[in-house]
Enzyme design. Structure first.
Site, mmCIF file in Angstrom:
data_model
loop_
_atom_site.group_PDB
_atom_site.id
_atom_site.type_symbol
_atom_site.label_atom_id
_atom_site.label_comp_id
_atom_site.label_asym_id
_atom_site.label_seq_id
_atom_site.Cartn_x
_atom_site.Cartn_y
_atom_site.Cartn_z
ATOM 1 N N TYR A 9 59.531 86.316 -33.568
ATOM 2 C CA TYR A 9 60.794 86.975 -32.223
ATOM 3 C C TYR A 9 61.282 85.707 -32.188
ATOM 4 C CZ TYR A 9 64.009 90.424 -29.241
ATOM 5 O OH TYR A 9 64.441 90.717 -28.562
ATOM 6 N N LYS A 44 62.674 88.695 -36.189
ATOM 7 C CA LYS A 44 63.317 89.212 -36.128
ATOM 8 C C LYS A 44 64.562 87.889 -35.367
ATOM 9 C CE LYS A 44 66.009 91.779 -32.234
ATOM 10 N NZ LYS A 44 66.022 92.650 -31.000
#
Lengths: 304, 304
Positions: free
Chosen positions: B139, B169
């Protein structure tokens, strides 16, 4: 006579075993040594890798220190977490132990937090701790938290919770902010985060300092804090600044741990929890070269 | 045929009761509605106020969702904490539940972290979780974490843990970074954090998106993700961008919660945990005015 908390407090570095669990033997000895040298114990601060410890570990270490006779009244544990209930749990625990206060970094994940939002956060925590003896020290460390503690917030919190919100540690390194706080909040216990501010901040009413390098230089820093009006104060200050500046050019926590390991002849102290890293071999030898050249020593560490 | 995880996932916003405890009734209904609209559930993300929840709350909510029949295979819970053991605990819990994977923000208090330090952190976590089924999605959200996930780190982690480290992400909003990742890691599941990148990123091999506004616009975003090769894709994209841009001019989490509250006629949704704040009255009415003018609606929310 003021009841303000005063003096110097070390954000006590936390030693680990090879499996990364806390090494309580080394920890206790370091705490005892710091107290002998005149420093209080701001356990679980930034330099303690507190944010790499679980809540259970933090409470367990505090329990163990108390069981081993460390005076809770000389402790100022860090208790600020991102989550209200976690902060409440640690703060209640420390307060019930009789700690001098708790040092509360603001919740540090979300950014762009409003003054209203932070006020609500601190209010929720204080109301939920619900203990008369709670003493909150705010913690302004924008470089890590990304969430500044503004003068406006301090003013609102003091007004709403005059018994509970009693001080602040300012790690911004911004002298103007320090001066503004000292002028605006004369009854507040205000601790700069570096001993390099002592001779400037003490005459304006600072309470002492809470500084990383107290972990390695506690006696000299305690002495200047107590004797800032002495004739040789500026000479003392210059000596402290030399050591401080050396450490500041290295990753602080790794450098503190290596210095304790080296001067105290305790190799275990070098272990650090990821994501932080120990110093590389070149930095280790450069640090020791610089410290030796400055005449630095930790003579009484071995006898602690 | 690739096993890559694909589609759109909502970082599910978390509703609270007046006492700030999670409101599971509203939560379950929102999760069910998102699934019906074609979205997966990235529970406990940034927009879920995950960092304002305790570990116990996060695991409890996941347990309850599973008990109420929500398919763990459609869930991608956020599990990254500042502390290795906390991240391990949440990641094990999610993996044992059979979740599609875990979304792991890097430890976010300490700054200036080296690639080596972060690599060690992720290694410790993966080794300690010690489950073959663990699927880690990194992330990259430097604006909140302050700790970027670099291309070099991704490469090292994929090389060392090819079965475990399978995607990312990217919330940086930096198109160049997105393009570099897509080119360098073709087998990686790469999710931009905004649907506004869909028509640019899908042709280059992106897996979908994990975006805040999927909480309020799931069907339209799912449709474009599945039909990015359709003739009207750019028209769809423009419509999505209008809604996205409106929300982006407000504090995101508060705006999402207010929109769900307003269009779904469920006032309870407005409650937010400090240090975040709900929208003020002026912002609420401005948001609704803008959304109404854009023809925005959440028609099927009430029937969920």
């Amino acid at each position: 006579m003021s009841n303000k908390l005063t003096g110097v407090f070390a954000p006590v570095v936390t030693p680990f075993n090879a499996d990364l669990s806390p090494n309580f033997g080394l920890y206790l000895r370091h705490c005892q040594w710091l107290l002998q040298q005149g420093a209080g114990l701001a356990v679980f601060g930034t330099n303690s890798e507190a944010n790499s410890l679980t809540l259970t570990e933090r409470m367990g270490l505090l329990d163990q220190l108390a069981q081993h006779g460390i005076d809770a009244g000389r402790m100022l544990p860090g208790t600020g977490c991102c989550t209200i209930q976690d902060t409440v749990e640690l703060s209640r625990h420390a307060t019930v132990h009789g700690c001098a206060g708790v040092l509360m970094v603001p919740p540090f994940y979300y950014k762009g937090i409003t003054e209203d939002g932070l006020f609500s956060y601190y209010s929720e925590v204080i109301e939920r701790v619900a203990l008369q003896d709670l003493r909150v020290y705010l913690y302004h460390i924008p470089a890590f938290s990304g969430v500044p503690v503004s003068l406006g917030l301090i003013e609102r919190l003091i007004k709403r919770y005059p018994q509970q919100v009693v001080g602040i540690k300012d790690s911004s390194g911004d002298w103007q902010n320090m001066e503004d706080m000292l002028k605006n909040f004369p009854d507040f216990s205000i601790f700069p985060a570096s001993e390099s501010f002592l001779t400037r901040a003490m005459p304006l009413g600072a309470s002492g300092c809470i500084s990383a390098t107290i972990n390695v230089n506690p006696a000299a820093i305690s002495r200047l804090c107590a004797n800032w009006q002495a004739e040789d104060a500026l000479v003392q200050q210059q000596k402290l600044d030399v050591v401080r500046k050396i450490f500041q050019t290295y990753p602080m926590i790794a450098a503190l741990k290596f210095a304790i390991s080296y001067y105290g002849d305790r190799p275990g102290w070098q272990i650090i929890r990821p994501p932080l890293s120990a110093l590389g071999a070149d930095k280790k030898s450069a640090l020791i070269t610089e410290l030796d050249a400055a005449g630095f020593s930790m003579p009484s560490l071995l006898e602690a």
